[in-house]
Design a protein around this motif. Structure first.
Motif, short mmCIF file in Angstrom:
data_model
loop_
_atom_site.label_atom_id
_atom_site.label_comp_id
_atom_site.label_asym_id
_atom_site.label_seq_id
_atom_site.Cartn_x
_atom_site.Cartn_y
_atom_site.Cartn_z
N ALA A 377 14.60 -3.04 -10.39
CA ALA A 377 13.60 -3.68 -10.54
C ALA A 377 13.58 -3.99 -12.11
CB ALA A 377 12.32 -3.13 -10.28
N SER A 378 13.02 -5.10 -12.49
CA SER A 378 13.00 -5.52 -14.03
C SER A 378 11.71 -6.25 -14.12
CB SER A 378 14.18 -6.43 -14.24
OG SER A 378 14.00 -7.70 -13.43
N VAL A 379 11.45 -6.28 -15.53
CA VAL A 379 10.07 -7.08 -16.01
C VAL A 379 10.46 -7.76 -17.20
CG1 VAL A 379 8.60 -5.42 -15.04
CG2 VAL A 379 9.14 -5.01 -17.10
N LEU A 380 9.79 -8.87 -17.61
CA LEU A 380 10.24 -9.45 -18.67
C LEU A 380 8.98 -9.49 -19.72
CD1 LEU A 380 11.73 -11.64 -20.35
CD2 LEU A 380 10.59 -13.54 -19.15
N LEU A 381 9.05 -8.74 -21.03
CA LEU A 381 8.10 -8.94 -21.90
C LEU A 381 8.24 -10.05 -22.82
CD1 LEU A 381 8.39 -5.96 -20.96
CD2 LEU A 381 7.87 -5.13 -23.28
N ASN A 382 7.42 -11.06 -22.59
CA ASN A 382 7.41 -12.36 -23.24
C ASN A 382 6.71 -12.11 -24.70
OD1 ASN A 382 4.76 -12.44 -22.44
ND2 ASN A 382 5.09 -13.81 -20.84
N GLN A 383 6.39 -13.29 -25.15
CA GLN A 383 5.84 -13.43 -26.78
C GLN A 383 4.37 -12.97 -26.53
OE1 GLN A 383 6.85 -16.64 -29.15
NE2 GLN A 383 8.63 -16.96 -27.88
N ASP A 384 3.68 -12.84 -25.30
CA ASP A 384 2.30 -12.30 -25.21
C ASP A 384 2.10 -10.97 -25.50
OD1 ASP A 384 1.56 -15.19 -24.76
OD2 ASP A 384 1.71 -15.10 -22.65
N VAL A 385 3.29 -10.37 -25.19
CA VAL A 385 3.33 -8.92 -25.38
C VAL A 385 3.56 -8.60 -26.83
CG1 VAL A 385 4.33 -6.49 -24.66
CG2 VAL A 385 4.14 -8.45 -22.82
N ASN A 386 2.42 -8.19 -27.62
CA ASN A 386 2.63 -8.18 -28.97
C ASN A 386 1.96 -6.76 -29.43
OD1 ASN A 386 -0.21 -8.98 -28.71
ND2 ASN A 386 0.38 -10.95 -29.67
N ASP A 387 1.50 -5.96 -28.53
CA ASP A 387 1.04 -4.72 -29.00
C ASP A 387 0.96 -3.55 -28.18
OD1 ASP A 387 -0.91 -5.15 -26.98
OD2 ASP A 387 -2.32 -5.96 -28.38
N GLU A 388 0.73 -2.54 -28.30
CA GLU A 388 0.94 -1.23 -27.31
C GLU A 388 0.29 -1.45 -26.10
OE1 GLU A 388 -0.18 2.23 -29.20
OE2 GLU A 388 0.99 2.21 -30.69
N LYS A 389 -0.86 -1.89 -25.92
CA LYS A 389 -1.75 -2.22 -24.81
C LYS A 389 -0.89 -3.11 -23.91
CE LYS A 389 -6.33 -3.40 -23.03
NZ LYS A 389 -7.69 -3.65 -23.35
N THR A 390 -0.53 -4.31 -24.19
CA THR A 390 0.06 -5.20 -23.56
C THR A 390 1.54 -4.68 -23.23
OG1 THR A 390 0.79 -6.40 -25.64
CG2 THR A 390 -1.21 -7.36 -24.40
N ALA A 391 2.18 -3.96 -23.92
CA ALA A 391 3.41 -3.37 -23.63
C ALA A 391 3.34 -2.35 -22.39
CB ALA A 391 4.12 -2.69 -25.05
N GLU A 392 2.33 -1.58 -22.65
CA GLU A 392 2.02 -0.62 -21.14
C GLU A 392 1.76 -1.40 -20.22
OE1 GLU A 392 -0.78 2.15 -22.75
OE2 GLU A 392 0.61 3.07 -24.20
N ALA A 393 1.02 -2.50 -20.37
CA ALA A 393 0.63 -2.98 -19.02
C ALA A 393 1.92 -3.88 -18.50
CB ALA A 393 -0.17 -4.33 -19.44
N ALA A 394 2.91 -4.12 -19.28
CA ALA A 394 4.24 -4.48 -18.35
C ALA A 394 4.87 -3.41 -17.85
CB ALA A 394 5.11 -5.20 -19.67
N MET A 395 4.67 -2.42 -18.34
CA MET A 395 5.57 -1.09 -17.84
C MET A 395 4.81 -0.59 -16.74
SD MET A 395 7.97 -0.41 -19.95
CE MET A 395 8.10 -2.03 -20.27
N GLN A 396 3.37 -0.98 -16.52
CA GLN A 396 2.81 -0.81 -15.29
C GLN A 396 3.37 -1.62 -14.01
OE1 GLN A 396 -1.21 -1.41 -16.34
NE2 GLN A 396 -1.79 0.90 -16.35
N ARG A 397 3.54 -2.92 -14.43
CA ARG A 397 4.26 -3.85 -13.50
C ARG A 397 5.51 -3.05 -12.98
NH1 ARG A 397 3.57 -7.58 -17.28
NH2 ARG A 397 5.90 -8.57 -16.89
N LEU A 398 6.46 -2.62 -13.84
CA LEU A 398 7.71 -2.14 -13.27
C LEU A 398 7.46 -0.64 -12.62
CD1 LEU A 398 10.60 -2.42 -13.75
CD2 LEU A 398 10.46 -0.78 -15.64
N LYS A 399 6.22 -0.03 -12.94
CA LYS A 399 6.02 1.23 -12.22
C LYS A 399 5.73 0.93 -10.83
CE LYS A 399 5.30 5.66 -12.38
NZ LYS A 399 6.35 6.84 -12.69
N ALA A 400 5.01 -0.15 -10.48
CA ALA A 400 4.38 -0.53 -9.36
C ALA A 400 5.56 -0.89 -8.29
CB ALA A 400 3.51 -1.73 -9.33
N ALA A 401 6.77 -1.14 -8.73
CA ALA A 401 8.03 -1.31 -7.88
C ALA A 401 8.27 -0.31 -7.33
CB ALA A 401 9.14 -1.78 -8.76
N ASN A 402 7.84 1.00 -7.49
CA ASN A 402 8.05 2.50 -6.94
C ASN A 402 9.67 2.77 -6.64
OD1 ASN A 402 5.38 2.78 -6.12
ND2 ASN A 402 5.27 1.45 -4.61
#
Length: 491
Positions: A377-402
């Motif tokens: 599984a992979s996720v893309l962290l685009n330019q909207d990801v610019n702080d710790e909170k948004t970076a962790e939100a992207a990792m949550q999407r990757l975690k949801a792949a199980n």
């Protein structure tokens, strides 16, 4: 046997299926060889066609059993002259040159006097080993070597070796660490992927805001790394502006984003049941197109078990290099295949080819992972990801792949424009976000000049694409691609 230690016993055992800190403490190849040699001696007994040679120590080194026969008398003590000659003949077994009774051989044995045309013969315990003895010794050595290799092939856990310390002036620290740690890895690598920072690899380092030269030759460094691995091992190496490294010891160690300074890593993939890992290379040639037969030969087309492709474009600053990379990516972009990677500075090693490309060439290189048990599984962290909170939100999407987290490793391919400057001088933001959700999964990667990937999950026949009806755009800039690769259950 020393060569075997280099080609069969390899680095600190850092295995991906470890759930916590600590290192694997398996049997070292030397200890394993000693036990195997003892077992072989017990089974084989004394060498074929001869009894115990009864050396001076009174104990046979071939069969590890004591000898009750006394050594032959000292011939020099029998005196000179005709009487002495007769006595020496009697000590050797008589006029016919028979072997003394306490040491016998097969019918092909001849006394040294008959073989060399000399009157005297040395005592049996002082003679050089016969051709039969040497042949038996080398056959046992080959058998021992093959037993060690067979045992090491049963180890199917991926290991890695990494460094974040400066090395000697003439050599990159990755070479020094590999030479030290490879002797401790309890697996036989079949494919190796290594990455290192470009500045120190080619002979430059930061010095008070400017570059200063170091006495390093990148070709010699690459050859030194390649010589540390078995000849049949496929070594793929690239250098980049920065690297992401998980320290050795455990997958739970904190990964580090090294944007400046000397660092590197090498991932060692053994032969894994149900998984096929192959290197591929497409050299840019304006006069030729990429023929489908080359894609099929590399396992990138007509391969229903293809799951993941790590792809790297090198020397992308050259004219036409970016367009060539886009062409290759478009060919490989399929719904059931995970694509991830980026643009690196230079290709340094590719042992699967007899004539590696020169520094002036450009092209695409990478690794393909095939096997029904692979999940990714992979996720893309685009330019909207610019702080710790948004970076962790992207990792949550990757975690949801199980994706299972044992026997799994992660890659991070980030733009050189991100890092601590992008996150307002905060370092290690994205690597720390990954570790928060995947605490036991080691993370590797690089800072490059362009990224390849998207949001995509590949788990068997289940495919989730979050790009909806729009075709996936795989080439990006100022982004980060995170990917998980699970190689299936370990054995």
């Amino acid at each position: 046997m020393q060569n075997l230690g280099r080609s069969a016993g390899f680095g600190k055992a850092v295995y991906l299926d470890q759930a916590g800190p600590g290192t694997g403490e398996g049997m070292r190849s030397a200890d394993l060889g000693v036990q195997m040699m003892g077992s072989l001696r017990t089974r084989l007994g004394p060498p074929l066609g001869r009894t115990c040679p009864a050396p001076r120590s009174g104990r046979c080194r071939a069969c590890a059993q004591g000898s009750t026969a006394a050594p032959p008398p000292s011939l020099s003590a029998l005196g000179p002259g005709p009487n002495g000659i007769e006595k020496r003949r009697e000590a050797r077994g008589g006029q016919g040159g028979e072997r003394p009774s306490h040491v016998t051989r097969g019918p092909a044995w001849r006394p040294r006097s008959a073989a060399l045309g000399r009157r005297g013969a040395r005592p049996a315990h002082l003679r050089h080993p016969s051709n039969g003895s040497r042949a038996l010794f080398f056959s046992v050595s080959r058998l021992w070597k093959e037993c060690v290799r067979r045992t090491l092939r049963t180890q199917q856990s991926v290991a890695w070796i990494s460094t974040m310390e400066p090395g000697p002036p003439e050599m990159h620290s990755l070479v020094q660490v590999l030479a030290k740690e490879l002797e401790k890895v309890h697996a036989l690598p079949q494919t190796v992927l290594y990455m290192a920072d470009e500045d120190t690899f080619v002979g430059e380092e930061d010095g008070h805001g400017h570059k200063k030269a170091r006495k390093r030759n990148p070709q010699e460094i690459a050859r030194a790394i390649e010589r540390l691995f078995p000849k049949r091992c496929h070594v793929l190496g690239v250098i980049t502006p920065g690297v992401i490294v998980t320290p050795m010891g455990s997958g739970s160690n904190r990964p580090q984003e090294i944007e400046d300074g000397e660092a590197g890593f090498a991932i060692l993939f053994p032969k894994i049941d149900g998984v096929k890992i192959e290197t591929f290379h497409f050299l840019k040639d304006l006069r030729k197109c990429i023929h489908e037969s080359k894609l099929i030969e590399a396992g990138l087309k007509n391969n229903p078990e293809l799951r993941v492709v790590l792809i790297f474009g090198y020397n992308s600053w050259k004219i036409g290099a970016a367009g060539f990379l886009q062409k290759v990516v478009n060919i490989l972009n399929e719904k059931s295949v995970m694509l991830a990677g980026g643009q690196v500075d230079r290709l340094t090693s590719l042992t699967s080819e007899s004539n590696p490309p020169t520094n002036e060439a450009c092209g695409v290189v990478g690794l393909s992972f095939s096997g029904p048990q692979i999940q990714s599984a992979s996720v893309l962290l685009n330019q909207d990801v610019n702080d710790e909170k948004t970076a962790e939100a992207a990792m949550q999407r990757l975690k949801a792949a199980n994706i299972p987290e044992y026997n799994t490793f992660g890659f991070m391919f980030a733009c050189v424009g991100r890092g601590f400057q992008y996150y307002r001088t905060r370092r290690n933001v994205e690597a720390d976000a990954f570790r928060k959700f995947f605490p036991t999964v080691p993370l590797f990667g690089f800072f490059g000049n362009g990224e390849i990937g998207c949001d995509r999950i590949v788990t068997g026949n289940f495919i989730l694409r979050e790009c909806n009806e729009v075709e996936d755009i795989l080439l990006h800039s100022y982004t980060t691609v995170m990917i998980l690769i699970h190689l299936g259950p370990t054995k």
